[in-house]
Design a protein around this motif. Structure first.
Motif, PDB file in Angstrom:
ATOM      1  N   GLU A  93     -14.659   6.016  -6.760  1.00 44.13           N
ATOM      2  CA  GLU A  93     -13.578   5.595  -7.653  1.00 44.13           C
ATOM      3  C   GLU A  93     -13.416   6.540  -8.830  1.00 44.13           C
ATOM      4  N   GLU A  94     -14.518   7.070  -9.334  1.00 46.03           N
ATOM      5  CA  GLU A  94     -14.448   7.959 -10.503  1.00 46.03           C
ATOM      6  C   GLU A  94     -13.623   9.201 -10.177  1.00 46.03           C
ATOM      7  N   GLU A  95     -13.846   9.781  -8.990  1.00 44.58           N
ATOM      8  CA  GLU A  95     -13.057  10.942  -8.590  1.00 44.58           C
ATOM      9  C   GLU A  95     -11.585  10.581  -8.445  1.00 44.58           C
ATOM     10  N   ALA A  96     -11.328   9.388  -7.922  1.00 51.10           N
ATOM     11  CA  ALA A  96      -9.947   8.949  -7.742  1.00 51.10           C
ATOM     12  C   ALA A  96      -9.240   8.835  -9.084  1.00 51.10           C
ATOM     13  N   ILE A  97      -9.901   8.216 -10.048  1.00 51.82           N
ATOM     14  CA  ILE A  97      -9.301   8.024 -11.368  1.00 51.82           C
ATOM     15  C   ILE A  97      -9.052   9.372 -12.047  1.00 51.82           C
ATOM     16  N   VAL A 120      -0.179   8.971  -2.715  1.00 51.18           N
ATOM     17  CA  VAL A 120      -0.483   8.501  -1.361  1.00 51.18           C
ATOM     18  C   VAL A 120      -1.990   8.568  -1.167  1.00 51.18           C
ATOM     19  N   VAL A 121      -2.557   7.488  -0.675  1.00 52.74           N
ATOM     20  CA  VAL A 121      -3.960   7.457  -0.288  1.00 52.74           C
ATOM     21  C   VAL A 121      -3.998   7.315   1.229  1.00 52.74           C
ATOM     22  N   LYS A 122      -4.678   8.248   1.904  1.00 51.17           N
ATOM     23  CA  LYS A 122      -4.695   8.231   3.363  1.00 51.17           C
ATOM     24  C   LYS A 122      -5.952   8.899   3.876  1.00 51.17           C
ATOM     25  N   ARG A 123      -6.139   8.879   5.164  1.00 55.68           N
ATOM     26  CA  ARG A 123      -7.300   9.505   5.775  1.00 55.68           C
ATOM     27  C   ARG A 123      -7.009  10.972   6.075  1.00 55.68           C
ATOM     28  N   ALA A 124      -8.028  11.802   5.895  1.00 57.56           N
ATOM     29  CA  ALA A 124      -7.856  13.233   6.154  1.00 57.56           C
ATOM     30  C   ALA A 124      -7.501  13.486   7.609  1.00 57.56           C
ATOM     31  N   ARG A 125      -7.989  12.641   8.510  1.00 58.49           N
ATOM     32  CA  ARG A 125      -7.578  12.646   9.912  1.00 58.49           C
ATOM     33  C   ARG A 125      -7.087  11.252  10.249  1.00 58.49           C
ATOM     34  N   GLY A 179       1.741   3.359  -9.228  1.00 60.89           N
ATOM     35  CA  GLY A 179       0.962   2.992 -10.393  1.00 60.89           C
ATOM     36  C   GLY A 179      -0.533   2.907 -10.131  1.00 60.89           C
ATOM     37  N   TYR A 180      -1.269   2.804 -11.208  1.00 62.81           N
ATOM     38  CA  TYR A 180      -2.732   2.840 -11.174  1.00 62.81           C
ATOM     39  C   TYR A 180      -3.321   1.692 -10.358  1.00 62.81           C
ATOM     40  N   ASP A 181      -2.826   0.479 -10.562  1.00 65.93           N
ATOM     41  CA  ASP A 181      -3.424  -0.681  -9.894  1.00 65.93           C
ATOM     42  C   ASP A 181      -3.346  -0.561  -8.378  1.00 65.93           C
ATOM     43  N   GLU A 182      -2.189  -0.156  -7.849  1.00 68.45           N
ATOM     44  CA  GLU A 182      -2.061  -0.004  -6.405  1.00 68.45           C
ATOM     45  C   GLU A 182      -2.937   1.139  -5.898  1.00 68.45           C
ATOM     46  N   MET A 183      -3.036   2.201  -6.691  1.00 67.50           N
ATOM     47  CA  MET A 183      -3.871   3.333  -6.299  1.00 67.50           C
ATOM     48  C   MET A 183      -5.328   2.925  -6.167  1.00 67.50           C
ATOM     49  N   ILE A 184      -5.870   2.263  -7.180  1.00 67.49           N
ATOM     50  CA  ILE A 184      -7.291   1.935  -7.164  1.00 67.49           C
ATOM     51  C   ILE A 184      -7.609   0.907  -6.083  1.00 67.49           C
ATOM     52  N   GLU A 185      -6.672  -0.001  -5.818  1.00 66.61           N
ATOM     53  CA  GLU A 185      -6.878  -0.974  -4.736  1.00 66.61           C
ATOM     54  C   GLU A 185      -6.925  -0.270  -3.377  1.00 66.61           C
ATOM     55  N   LEU A 194      11.724   2.453   6.155  1.00 62.87           N
ATOM     56  CA  LEU A 194      12.008   1.390   5.205  1.00 62.87           C
ATOM     57  C   LEU A 194      10.736   0.994   4.485  1.00 62.87           C
ATOM     58  N   GLU A 195      10.831   0.768   3.201  1.00 55.73           N
ATOM     59  CA  GLU A 195       9.691   0.249   2.450  1.00 55.73           C
ATOM     60  C   GLU A 195       9.778  -1.274   2.441  1.00 55.73           C
ATOM     61  N   MET A 196       8.926  -1.898   3.235  1.00 61.80           N
ATOM     62  CA  MET A 196       8.885  -3.353   3.330  1.00 61.80           C
ATOM     63  C   MET A 196       7.528  -3.763   3.886  1.00 61.80           C
ATOM     64  N   ASN A 197       7.209  -5.016   3.733  1.00 63.46           N
ATOM     65  CA  ASN A 197       5.917  -5.555   4.196  1.00 63.46           C
ATOM     66  C   ASN A 197       4.743  -4.750   3.652  1.00 63.46           C
ATOM     67  N   GLY A 198       4.924  -4.186   2.448  1.00 63.93           N
ATOM     68  CA  GLY A 198       3.857  -3.441   1.811  1.00 63.93           C
ATOM     69  C   GLY A 198       3.550  -2.107   2.449  1.00 63.93           C
ATOM     70  N   SER A 199       4.502  -1.554   3.209  1.00 63.10           N
ATOM     71  CA  SER A 199       4.247  -0.299   3.903  1.00 63.10           C
ATOM     72  C   SER A 199       5.545   0.495   4.018  1.00 63.10           C
ATOM     73  N   ASN A 200       5.414   1.700   4.557  1.00 67.68           N
ATOM     74  CA  ASN A 200       6.558   2.566   4.817  1.00 67.68           C
ATOM     75  C   ASN A 200       6.798   2.541   6.323  1.00 67.68           C
ATOM     76  N   ILE A 201       7.772   1.752   6.770  1.00 68.65           N
ATOM     77  CA  ILE A 201       7.912   1.387   8.177  1.00 68.65           C
ATOM     78  C   ILE A 201       8.959   2.258   8.866  1.00 68.65           C
ATOM     79  N   TYR A 202       8.621   2.707  10.079  1.00 68.05           N
ATOM     80  CA  TYR A 202       9.578   3.451  10.889  1.00 68.05           C
ATOM     81  C   TYR A 202      10.733   2.536  11.301  1.00 68.05           C
ATOM     82  N   ASN A 203      11.954   2.986  11.028  1.00 62.66           N
ATOM     83  CA  ASN A 203      13.143   2.295  11.505  1.00 62.66           C
ATOM     84  C   ASN A 203      13.663   2.989  12.767  1.00 62.66           C
TER      85      ASN A 203
END
Length: 563
Positions: A142-146, A158-163, A175-181, A232-241
């Motif tokens: 978390e410290e590196e993330a902050i 964007v937070v994602k997996r390297a692979r 924002g910060y709260d969504e990032m840290i979660e 589309l941004e919905m259901n808490g994600s970026n969804i393919y239309n």
């Protein structure tokens, strides 16, 4: 004489096309499994797709199952004396490249595998070559993330997996709260499951996302297909239309392709296909990621040929096996003959599926080519869509007239957002309002029917001046009537929405060009959304909905036009 072989590592999705292409060229395909990274939940849909693909293999195709013993696998592959080892899927790139390198076969250098498969190394390669890249950093705590979040000085990250594949493990944070979660979620998964791997944080680039698919031969690159995503941004994600082919390069598109070629050079790509994803904003194009394998999305070779005049796996084999043909095709102008769209079905909410009328409805669209609905056969409870693996399925559209494809796609999106029960029925349809049945002779008289008349009824067996058929006689009925009347009044007729849709579409095929379709309220009141539901079926079939006749009750009237 024994056939030479082409080894294909994973055949899920579009990778299956390699099997058919190898056979058509006179080679024996050999299939090898790889290890899928991610959580058990992440891997589950890939494993299902793998079994489906394996079930479609022609008889006699050798198949080597997943193993952690690379040395033993290498010797098993060597025994087949392959001319090529190619990856058919994203997670197969590392294994296929390693096998090709150790066997001395054409391919990309093993020394660049990190830049080919890890998103952080891709962007470092671009920066090293002076190309636009996305700022990012691997996050271990978390410290590196902050600290890096503050360094980025933006609320969009964007937070994602390297692979990773598709949108699994991807979090678009405001924002910060969504990032840290998101960081906490992914770090916890990484700590508990070795298959998840490293976590990457990047600045988020907001723009229009393009796909540039290329094949390369000895470091020369060829554009084979180009398209763009609508998400589309919905259901808490970026969804393919949907994904739509680019058939003519518009202003600014050539810059994307030039940048894509520069990306390939920076990574060091020498051979084979690359599926590149690029975001375009006011600063121009920037790489999101490359995947050194054919583009996926379950596109068959027949579908791709229809749109682009070639398909990527066949063009990729040219890059390895026939450099003269590769060069001839590389120098031709980019001219896809038809518009294509892949439309993914979005489930706005969790549903318990009762029937799937979407299977009947999509087949009526003029641009329909085929559909894939793998979840419907194995999951009665469908969770809302948050990524590609949780869509309700996909339909593949293609047509000579691009407006037809775009209109069909927009029509389906309207249905999934406003009238989802017409696609995925959760329970037996609740009637909009029961309506008393109008006598058939009264309908015939009020609508001023002349000429031949067909009535599809679940109540009567005959009426004066018309042919009346039930469900058993409907398929064999004459197919060129002047007037057709839909007289389905019993609630039990509508107990299976998918089945009744199939019967209604068969019924609608029985009216001639210039003829009319008459549907009384006593029929359409049983459908999901009542009159709107009926008009949706008419639109899907391509019929013209007519203006109501004043004083003629609530009958829906449609006609067949010669367009």
């Amino acid at each position: 004489m024994q056939k030479r072989t082409i080894v294909i590592v994973e055949i899920v999705s579009t990778g299956f096309n390699y099997v058919e292409d190898a056979l058509m060229r006179g080679y024996q395909p050999v299939v090898v499994e790889c290890t899928f990274p991610g959580t058990e939940e992440d891997r589950a849909p890939f494993l299902v797709s793998r079994e489906i693909a394996r079930g479609k293999l022609p008889k006699g195709v050798p198949y080597i199952e997943e193993t952690s013993d690379y040395a033993a696998l290498l010797e098993r592959v060597r025994a087949y004396d392959p001319v090529l080892v190619v990856p058919g899927q994203e997670f197969a790139v590392e294994l296929a490249t390693h096998l090709a390198y150790d066997l001395g076969l054409p391919g990309n250098p093993w020394s660049i595998i990190g830049k080919m498969t890890r998103k952080n190394e891709m962007h470092q390669a671009l920066a090293d070559h002076g190309l636009r890249s996305i700022r990012g950093k691997l996050i271990h705590n978390e410290e590196e993330a902050i600290e890096f979040y503050k360094e980025l000085n933006t609320s969009h990250v964007v937070v994602k997996r390297a692979r990773g594949a598709c949108t699994q493990g991807m979090h678009f944070c405001e924002g910060y709260d969504e990032m840290i979660e998101a960081v906490r979620t992914e770090l916890a998964l990484s700590a508990s499951d070795e298959h998840v791997g490293d976590i990457l944080m990047q600045e988020r680039i907001i723009g229009k996302e393009y796909i540039v698919n290329t094949v390369s031969c000895a470091g020369k690159h060829r554009l084979v297909s180009m398209c763009f995503y609508d998400k589309l941004e919905m259901n808490g994600s970026n969804i393919y239309n949907y994904m739509e082919s680019v058939n003519r390069l518009d202003v600014g598109n050539s810059a994307i392709v030039r940048y894509a070629y520069d990306v390939l050079d920076a990574i060091g790509i020498q051979y084979g296909p690359v599926h590149g994803e690029y975001m375009v904003d006011e600063k121009g194009p920037v790489l999101i990621e490359i995947n050194c394998r054919p583009m996926g999305a379950g596109q068959t070779r027949q579908y791709l040929d229809k749109i682009y005049g070639q398909h990527e796996t066949d063009s990729a084999l040219d890059s390895y096996l026939d450099p003269v043909k590769f060069e001839q095709e590389r120098l031709k102008p980019y001219r896809p003959p038809r518009k294509g769209v892949v439309k993914w079905f979005i489930l706005p909410n969790d549903i318990t599926l009762d029937s799937a009328p979407v299977l009947q409805l999509v087949r009526q669209l003029p641009s329909y080519f085929y559909g894939v609905f793998e979840r419907l056969g194995r999951e009665p409870f469908l969770t809302q869509t948050v990524d590609l693996e949780t869509t309700g399925g996909a339909v593949y559209l293609v047509h000579d007239d691009e407006r037809v494809v775009q209109e069909d796609c927009a029509f389906l999106h309207r249905l999934e957002m406003q009238y989802p029960e017409i696609l995925f029925n959760q329970s037996h349809a609740e009637p909009s309002a029961y309506a008393p049945r109008v006598p058939l002779q009264e309908i015939i008289q009020e609508a001023d029917c002349h000429g031949t008349i067909l009535i599809f009824s679940d109540t009567e067996t005959e009426t004066t001046g018309a042919v009346v058929v039930g469900s058993g006689e409907l398929p064999a009925a004459y197919d060129s009537y002047d007037n057709v009347i839909l007289d389905l009044c019993r609630p039990e007729t509508f107990s299976d929405t998918e089945s009744v849709f199939q019967q209604i579409f068969t019924f609608l095929s029985k009216v001639r060009i210039g003829g009319r379709v008459l549907i009384p309220q006593s029929t359409y009141c049983h459908l999901p959304y009542g009159d709107i539901g009926m008009e949706i079926l008419l639109r899907a079939r391509g019929l013209q909905i007519e203006a109501p006749l004043a004083g003629k009750g609530k009958m829906i009237i449609a006609s067949v036009c010669d367009l």
